[in-house]
Design an enzyme around this catalytic site. Structure first.
Site, PDB file in Angstrom:
ATOM      1  N   SER A 140     -14.543  52.792  72.195  1.00 11.93           N
ATOM      2  CA  SER A 140     -14.750  54.176  72.647  1.00 11.93           C
ATOM      3  C   SER A 140     -15.660  54.163  73.865  1.00 11.93           C
ATOM      4  O   SER A 140     -16.527  53.284  73.995  1.00 11.93           O
ATOM      5  CB  SER A 140     -15.416  54.997  71.539  1.00 11.93           C
ATOM      6  OG  SER A 140     -15.836  56.258  72.048  1.00 11.93           O
ATOM      7  N   TYR A 154     -22.277  56.089  65.770  1.00 16.67           N
ATOM      8  CA  TYR A 154     -20.881  55.837  66.156  1.00 16.67           C
ATOM      9  C   TYR A 154     -20.824  55.029  67.460  1.00 16.67           C
ATOM     10  O   TYR A 154     -20.075  54.051  67.578  1.00 16.67           O
ATOM     11  CB  TYR A 154     -20.168  57.182  66.326  1.00 16.67           C
ATOM     12  CG  TYR A 154     -18.782  57.093  66.915  1.00 16.67           C
ATOM     13  CD1 TYR A 154     -17.681  56.787  66.119  1.00 16.67           C
ATOM     14  CD2 TYR A 154     -18.559  57.334  68.281  1.00 16.67           C
ATOM     15  CE1 TYR A 154     -16.399  56.716  66.666  1.00 16.67           C
ATOM     16  CE2 TYR A 154     -17.287  57.264  68.825  1.00 16.67           C
ATOM     17  CZ  TYR A 154     -16.213  56.961  68.020  1.00 16.67           C
ATOM     18  OH  TYR A 154     -14.949  56.885  68.561  1.00 16.67           O
TER      19      TYR A 154
HETATM   20  P1  NAP Z   1      -7.929  60.449  63.710  1.00 12.78           P
HETATM   21  O1  NAP Z   1      -6.881  61.312  64.299  1.00 12.78           O
HETATM   22  O2  NAP Z   1      -9.050  61.052  62.941  1.00 12.78           O
HETATM   23  O3  NAP Z   1      -7.224  59.300  62.816  1.00 12.78           O
HETATM   24  C1  NAP Z   1      -8.024  58.350  62.180  1.00 12.78           C
HETATM   25  C2  NAP Z   1      -7.139  57.350  61.480  1.00 12.78           C
HETATM   26  O4  NAP Z   1      -7.971  56.353  60.846  1.00 12.78           O
HETATM   27  C3  NAP Z   1      -6.296  57.966  60.381  1.00 12.78           C
HETATM   28  O5  NAP Z   1      -5.054  57.303  60.352  1.00 12.78           O
HETATM   29  C4  NAP Z   1      -7.107  57.666  59.122  1.00 12.78           C
HETATM   30  O6  NAP Z   1      -6.307  57.611  57.934  1.00 12.78           O
HETATM   31  C5  NAP Z   1      -7.660  56.287  59.460  1.00 12.78           C
HETATM   32  N1  NAP Z   1      -8.855  55.908  58.704  1.00 12.78           N
HETATM   33  C6  NAP Z   1     -10.033  56.558  58.612  1.00 12.78           C
HETATM   34  N2  NAP Z   1     -10.870  55.893  57.794  1.00 12.78           N
HETATM   35  C7  NAP Z   1     -10.204  54.802  57.353  1.00 12.78           C
HETATM   36  C8  NAP Z   1     -10.522  53.734  56.471  1.00 12.78           C
HETATM   37  N3  NAP Z   1     -11.710  53.645  55.835  1.00 12.78           N
HETATM   38  N4  NAP Z   1      -9.584  52.785  56.238  1.00 12.78           N
HETATM   39  C9  NAP Z   1      -8.381  52.862  56.847  1.00 12.78           C
HETATM   40  N5  NAP Z   1      -8.015  53.837  57.689  1.00 12.78           N
HETATM   41  C10 NAP Z   1      -8.915  54.798  57.927  1.00 12.78           C
HETATM   42  O7  NAP Z   1      -8.649  59.566  64.852  1.00 12.78           O
HETATM   43  P2  NAP Z   1      -8.224  59.159  66.352  1.00 12.78           P
HETATM   44  O8  NAP Z   1      -8.851  60.119  67.255  1.00 12.78           O
HETATM   45  O9  NAP Z   1      -6.783  58.889  66.413  1.00 12.78           O
HETATM   46  O10 NAP Z   1      -9.059  57.805  66.474  1.00 12.78           O
HETATM   47  C11 NAP Z   1      -8.471  56.529  66.353  1.00 12.78           C
HETATM   48  C12 NAP Z   1      -9.473  55.515  66.926  1.00 12.78           C
HETATM   49  O11 NAP Z   1      -9.771  55.867  68.272  1.00 12.78           O
HETATM   50  C13 NAP Z   1     -10.798  55.494  66.173  1.00 12.78           C
HETATM   51  O12 NAP Z   1     -11.264  54.157  66.080  1.00 12.78           O
HETATM   52  C14 NAP Z   1     -11.718  56.307  67.070  1.00 12.78           C
HETATM   53  O13 NAP Z   1     -13.068  55.938  66.929  1.00 12.78           O
HETATM   54  C15 NAP Z   1     -11.173  55.933  68.444  1.00 12.78           C
HETATM   55  N6  NAP Z   1     -11.502  56.908  69.488  1.00 12.78           N
HETATM   56  C16 NAP Z   1     -11.030  58.186  69.446  1.00 12.78           C
HETATM   57  C17 NAP Z   1     -11.383  59.072  70.466  1.00 12.78           C
HETATM   58  C18 NAP Z   1     -10.914  60.491  70.502  1.00 12.78           C
HETATM   59  O14 NAP Z   1     -11.421  61.285  71.321  1.00 12.78           O
HETATM   60  N7  NAP Z   1      -9.959  60.895  69.669  1.00 12.78           N
HETATM   61  C19 NAP Z   1     -12.216  58.642  71.514  1.00 12.78           C
HETATM   62  C20 NAP Z   1     -12.665  57.332  71.509  1.00 12.78           C
HETATM   63  C21 NAP Z   1     -12.307  56.471  70.510  1.00 12.78           C
HETATM   64  P3  NAP Z   1      -5.979  58.985  57.072  1.00 12.78           P
HETATM   65  O15 NAP Z   1      -4.983  59.772  57.898  1.00 12.78           O
HETATM   66  O16 NAP Z   1      -5.402  58.489  55.801  1.00 12.78           O
HETATM   67  O17 NAP Z   1      -7.282  59.700  56.917  1.00 12.78           O
END
Ligand code: NAP
Length: 245
Positions: A140, A154
């Protein structure tokens, strides 16, 4: 032979967009979720519709649990044979807070999921992958910005992902396995609403140099490139996908 991509946290957001893109490119998709079976099934249906030749399946896997991670990798191998790429994507944030106000339970949740979980997935990938394959870790921009007043826990967890990427790339390079990371900025997914701040996308997106939040598909494109042969001489790299943030 059809190639296989393993994606943790593929039920929603960036993981889902990545799964659908790889499906469109003809890969088999193995994705995990932790609680949201319905969304995971929906992603599989989207992959099957987008797919050229591959198949998609979802399995529950809590990345904080060693046996669960091992079981996921074994299941994918049983189902598809060799794994050709791993997207280490599952992650969480926690509600906005200064460090002074954080309790230990919340910090443990963030570190267990984002650091221990990602390291366990990377370890299984290191044990499983073969020459010519690749790993992409999802970091991130928080790792560079520090997220003061929001979630420095985080941000620190994502700093660990950057360091993992640098070290593991050096360990696995001699075996012909590449390891890279992406650093997304403000991306339009449910992660912000999951901690009560859906407005974060509209508030912060317009402030970055490109003037808007990113779509999960734009992160997926970068992940796909890093896994693909087009990035055959790229390893240990961390690519900002943040609209200049
Ligand atoms: P999201 O829409 O909240 O999706 C999170 C995913 O992770 C879901 O599939 C969830 O499964 C899964 N998950 C959560 N806890 C878990 C665990 N303990 N074991 C296995 N799976 C787990 O998040 P996103 O925005 O797509 O983020 C994906 C990645 O990108 C993350 O690492 C996040 O830190 C990173 N990121 C996101 C952003 C942003 O702005 N969105 C920015 C920088 C980095 P369920 O559906 O079953 O809950």
């Amino acid at each position: 032979m059809t190639k296989t991509i393993l994606i943790t946290g593929g039920s929603r957001g960036i993981g889902r967009a990545t799964a659908v893109l790889f499906a469109r490119k003809g890969w088999n998709i193995a994705l995990s979720f932790v609680g949201n079976q319905e969304s995971a099934d929906e992603t599989c249906a989207l992959c099957e519709r987008a797919g050229v030749t591959g198949n998609a399946f979802a399995r529950k896997c809590d990345v904080r649990d060693e046996n669960s991670v091992i079981d996921f990798f074994n299941t994918v191998r049983d189902r598809f044979g060799a794994i050709n790429g791993v997207v280490n994507n599952a992650g969480i944030v926690a509600p906005q807070s200064t460090l002074a106000d954080m309790d230990i339970g919340r910090m443990k949740d963030v570190f267990d999921t984002n650091i221990l979980g990602a390291y366990l997935v990377a370890r299984e990938a290191a044990r499983t992958l073969h020459s010519g394959t690749a790993i992409v870790n999802v970091s991130s921009m928080a790792a560079k910005l520090g997220s003061p007043g929001e979630y420095v826990d985080y941000a620190g967890s994502k700093g660990a992902i950057d360091t993992l990427t640098i070290g593991l790339a050096k360990e696995l390079g001699p075996m012909g396995i590449r390891v890279n990371a992406v650093r997304p900025g403000i991306i339009d997914t449910e992660i912000h609403a999951s901690v009560g701040r859906p407005e974060r996308i509209a508030e912060l997106g317009p402030n970055c140099p490109l003037g808007r939040p990113g779509d999960p598909e734009e992160v997926a494109n970068s992940i796909y490139w890093l896994i693909s042969k087009d990035a055959s001489y790229v390893t240990g790299s961390i690519l900002d996908v943040s609209g200049g943030r």
